[in-house]
Enzyme design. Structure first.
Site, PDB file in Angstrom:
ATOM      1  N   ALA A   1      42.134  49.396  27.643  1.00 33.92           N
ATOM      2  CA  ALA A   1      40.667  49.320  27.624  1.00 33.92           C
ATOM      3  C   ALA A   1      40.166  47.920  27.945  1.00 33.92           C
ATOM      4  CB  ALA A   1      40.138  49.764  26.261  1.00 33.92           C
ATOM      5  N   CYS A   2      41.069  46.950  28.062  1.00 34.80           N
ATOM      6  CA  CYS A   2      40.707  45.546  28.279  1.00 34.80           C
ATOM      7  C   CYS A   2      40.915  45.166  29.743  1.00 34.80           C
ATOM      8  CB  CYS A   2      41.565  44.665  27.366  1.00 34.80           C
ATOM      9  SG  CYS A   2      41.430  42.903  27.700  1.00 34.80           S
ATOM     10  N   GLY A   3      39.856  44.670  30.378  1.00 31.43           N
ATOM     11  CA  GLY A   3      39.947  44.258  31.786  1.00 31.43           C
ATOM     12  C   GLY A   3      40.956  43.148  32.016  1.00 31.43           C
TER      13      GLY A   3
END
Length: 140
Positions: free
Chosen positions: A10-12
């Protein structure tokens, strides 16, 4: 080269780091640390191997960091480990382990310090930022 990434899809930043590792031709061992949290001992080991204090591996944004009072310098490493154990989201990401070292890869291009340098091909992050230019040079 054997590479491990403690990853949050979920983390870019984590996604860009994983993409950079794969971009240089390495398929890493991907550990989604929110699904499979590292042990207390492993977290201590990772922090020691980064050369940083355990506190430096904490994530504040979007976590119970403030609610738990973890910003207080009097909070001990044991208390920090208790908090990470109860709330794995407190562990910042991505942490990458290679034979060249261990690092919290923020920004994502920091992972390049841990990977082979030869034969780099152009790479652009999700947001359009150029990390490796058309000549295969790192953009700093």
């Amino acid at each position: 080269m054997d590479v491990i990434i403690y990853h949050n899809p979920a983390c870019g930043t984590s996604r860009n780091t994983l993409a950079l590792i794969r971009h240089v031709g390495i398929e890493p061992h991907v550990i989604e640390y929110l699904k499979t949290p590292p042990s207390r001992a492993l977290i201590q080991d990772l922090a020691a191997r980064t050369g940083a204090a355990l506190r430096d591996l904490l994530r504040e944004k979007g976590t119970p960091f403030a609610d738990l009072g973890l910003g207080d310098p009097a909070v001990s490493d044991d208390q920090l480990l208790d908090a990470i154990e109860a709330h794995p989201v407190l562990l910042n990401r991505p942490i990458v382990v290679t034979p060249r070292g261990v690092r919290l890869c923020r920004p994502s291009e920091a992972v390049l310090d841990l990977l082979p340098e030869e034969g780099l091909k152009p790479f652009v992050k999700e947001d359009g930022e150029v990390v490796i230019d058309a000549e295969g040079r790192r953009v700093r």
